[in-house]
Design a protein around this motif. Structure first.
Motif, PDB file in Angstrom:
ATOM      1  N   SER A  53      33.185  37.082  50.499  1.00 33.44           N
ATOM      2  CA  SER A  53      31.988  36.701  49.639  1.00 33.44           C
ATOM      3  C   SER A  53      32.503  34.911  49.584  1.00 33.44           C
ATOM      4  O   SER A  53      31.634  34.262  49.451  1.00 33.44           O
ATOM      5  CB  SER A  53      32.417  37.194  48.380  1.00 33.44           C
ATOM      6  N   LYS A  73      30.267  32.588  41.339  1.00 34.03           N
ATOM      7  CA  LYS A  73      30.780  33.780  41.006  1.00 34.03           C
ATOM      8  C   LYS A  73      30.474  34.847  42.179  1.00 34.03           C
ATOM      9  O   LYS A  73      29.575  34.530  42.955  1.00 34.03           O
ATOM     10  CB  LYS A  73      30.219  34.264  39.640  1.00 34.03           C
ATOM     11  N   TYR A 123      29.879  46.675  41.346  1.00 31.60           N
ATOM     12  CA  TYR A 123      30.800  45.656  40.820  1.00 31.60           C
ATOM     13  C   TYR A 123      32.146  45.817  41.872  1.00 31.60           C
ATOM     14  O   TYR A 123      32.877  46.393  41.582  1.00 31.60           O
ATOM     15  CB  TYR A 123      31.255  45.797  39.439  1.00 31.60           C
ATOM     16  N   ARG A 124      32.209  44.874  42.740  1.00 35.25           N
ATOM     17  CA  ARG A 124      33.262  44.872  43.621  1.00 35.25           C
ATOM     18  C   ARG A 124      34.531  43.967  43.425  1.00 35.25           C
ATOM     19  O   ARG A 124      34.171  42.720  42.927  1.00 35.25           O
ATOM     20  CB  ARG A 124      32.749  44.711  45.149  1.00 35.25           C
ATOM     21  N   GLY A 125      35.581  44.543  43.923  1.00 38.30           N
ATOM     22  CA  GLY A 125      36.737  43.418  43.870  1.00 38.30           C
ATOM     23  C   GLY A 125      37.593  43.918  44.721  1.00 38.30           C
ATOM     24  O   GLY A 125      38.819  43.281  45.076  1.00 38.30           O
ATOM     25  N   TYR A 149      36.263  42.034  50.682  1.00 36.09           N
ATOM     26  CA  TYR A 149      35.028  41.715  50.048  1.00 36.09           C
ATOM     27  C   TYR A 149      35.056  40.251  49.509  1.00 36.09           C
ATOM     28  O   TYR A 149      34.336  39.365  49.521  1.00 36.09           O
ATOM     29  CB  TYR A 149      34.421  42.709  49.060  1.00 36.09           C
ATOM     30  N   VAL A 150      36.278  40.022  48.653  1.00 36.05           N
ATOM     31  CA  VAL A 150      36.647  38.871  47.861  1.00 36.05           C
ATOM     32  C   VAL A 150      36.416  37.726  49.211  1.00 36.05           C
ATOM     33  O   VAL A 150      36.110  36.913  48.933  1.00 36.05           O
ATOM     34  CB  VAL A 150      38.145  38.922  47.346  1.00 36.05           C
ATOM     35  N   LEU A 155      35.470  35.872  38.997  1.00 39.05           N
ATOM     36  CA  LEU A 155      34.930  37.401  39.529  1.00 39.05           C
ATOM     37  C   LEU A 155      33.861  37.811  38.373  1.00 39.05           C
ATOM     38  O   LEU A 155      34.144  37.539  37.051  1.00 39.05           O
ATOM     39  CB  LEU A 155      36.027  38.547  39.221  1.00 39.05           C
ATOM     40  N   HIS A 156      32.621  38.073  38.780  1.00 39.54           N
ATOM     41  CA  HIS A 156      31.427  38.037  38.125  1.00 39.54           C
ATOM     42  C   HIS A 156      31.389  39.321  36.812  1.00 39.54           C
ATOM     43  O   HIS A 156      30.912  39.029  35.937  1.00 39.54           O
ATOM     44  CB  HIS A 156      30.005  38.343  38.926  1.00 39.54           C
ATOM     45  N   ALA A 173      41.926  42.352  42.923  1.00 37.07           N
ATOM     46  CA  ALA A 173      40.997  41.394  43.122  1.00 37.07           C
ATOM     47  C   ALA A 173      41.532  39.957  42.883  1.00 37.07           C
ATOM     48  O   ALA A 173      41.197  38.837  43.564  1.00 37.07           O
ATOM     49  CB  ALA A 173      39.943  41.716  42.013  1.00 37.07           C
ATOM     50  N   GLY A 222      31.138  39.406  43.372  1.00 37.42           N
ATOM     51  CA  GLY A 222      31.366  40.489  42.928  1.00 37.42           C
ATOM     52  C   GLY A 222      30.316  41.721  42.291  1.00 37.42           C
ATOM     53  O   GLY A 222      30.506  42.727  42.271  1.00 37.42           O
ATOM     54  N   PRO A 251      35.800  44.696  38.473  1.00 35.94           N
ATOM     55  CA  PRO A 251      35.357  45.448  39.554  1.00 35.94           C
ATOM     56  C   PRO A 251      35.584  47.157  39.181  1.00 35.94           C
ATOM     57  O   PRO A 251      36.468  47.395  38.437  1.00 35.94           O
ATOM     58  CB  PRO A 251      36.282  45.170  40.505  1.00 35.94           C
TER      59      PRO A 251
END
Length: 322
Positions: free
Chosen positions: A103, A79, A93-95, A99-100, A121-122, A133, A81, A125
């Motif tokens: 990661s 996972k 919480y990123r998306g 960054y995707v 996606l944890h 995302a 995010g 976002p």
């Protein structure tokens, strides 16, 4: 080991959550954890769950070492995010698409693999629309870095929006005898053909009746968890007591009853259910796997089904596991 499918991803009917091998549940041992991962494969558990935030990357490295040489025998889910780089009290919480992509590449490097079987996606976002995302995640599928996409702790509305961009294979959410909020989402999952991967199916150990808050390691977040401590912990003890009473009557362990209940919900919910109980020890893993052979009669189900209505306290502290 029984098998099942999440979408068209074939997995063992029960997986292994690896988070506690790196963080949140007190001290752990690298060699013991590696041995447990390898033992899991030996007994037929092939579905392994990790995340880039567990131990700030440590857990992915650990899992990669544990499955080294047996990559074709396992299904790896990780996972992304949750950005903890500014501290847990300022996590984001990123998306956002760059960054995707970063990661995923970092996770592949830590795991030592060229692809992951399921990429979640944890959390929804905060800095991007879900479509952006998931669109970036879909690019990873096209590039061969990811085989299937998942979401974690997502609403029905966001799930529909995400699935419209790219098929979602699984939703990972906390689900157990004392946490059932995801049942608000499972009708949409059934409609779209999406599987459920329950984490913390043992209530973070509370449902086993073996967790004594006063003796927990200082680094164990349960020592400060609202459901485990103070008056709430005492009130919730009746839930663990009920699970133990059912277990005693049918001659199994409380953990096996709790897991058997989760497995038994697949038909009622209309979705595949593949729990990922975590453990650092091979003997506990064997006990968890044996839950697949535990049948719950009508009396057991009648006693267990109402327990979620009796819970006191929230799932997390302000800065707990997310």
């Amino acid at each position: 080991m029984l098998r099942t499918t999440l979408g068209d991803l074939d997995v063992s009917a029960q997986g292994l959550g690896c988070m506690g091998m790196s963080e949140y549940y007190g001290a752990s041992d690298w060699d013991t954890s590696i041995a447990t991962i390898q033992h899991a494969i030996d007994v037929g558990v092939t579905f392994f769950d990790t995340a880039d935030q567990y131990g700030s990357g440590h857990n992915e490295v650990l899992l990669g070492r544990g499955v080294a040489g047996r990559r074709d025998d396992v299904q790896i889910a990780t996972k992304f995010g949750i950005d903890r780089s500014s501290g847990d009290d300022r996590r984001v919480y990123r998306g956002d698409p760059p960054y995707v992509r970063r990661s995923c590449d970092a996770s592949l490097l830590r795991l030592g693999v060229d692809h992951v079987d399921l990429y979640y996606l944890h959390r929804p976002p905060q800095n991007a629309e879900i479509e952006d995302a998931v669109g970036a995640m879909a690019e990873l599928v096209a590039a061969g870095k990811v085989r299937h996409l998942g979401l974690s702790e997502v609403s029905a509305e966001l799930l529909r929006r995400a699935h419209a961009v790219h098929p979602i294979t699984a939703v990972q959410s906390e689900y157990s005898l004392w946490t059932r909020e995801v049942e608000q989402v499972t009708p949409v999952m059934a409609e779209l053909g999406i599987g459920l991967v329950p984490y913390a199916p043992l209530g973070r150990g509370f449902l086993t009746g073996s967790v004594q808050t006063a003796t927990l390691h200082p680094d164990d977040f349960r020592a400060r968890n609202p459901r485990f401590t103070g008056d709430a912990g005492q009130q919730n003890a009746v839930i663990a007591d009920t699970v133990r009473e059912v277990a005693d009557r049918i001659g199994v362990l409380p953990a096996q009853v709790a897991l058997a209940w989760v497995h038994s919900q697949a038909d009622r919910l209309g979705v595949p259910v593949v729990p990922i109980p975590g453990t650092r020890h091979a003997d506990r893993l064997d006990q968890n796997v044996a839950s697949l052979d535990v049948g719950l009669d009508a009396d057991a189900l009648a006693r267990l089904q109402p327990l979620s209505d009796m819970v006191t306290g929230g799932r997390y502290t302000d800065h707990g596991v997310r």
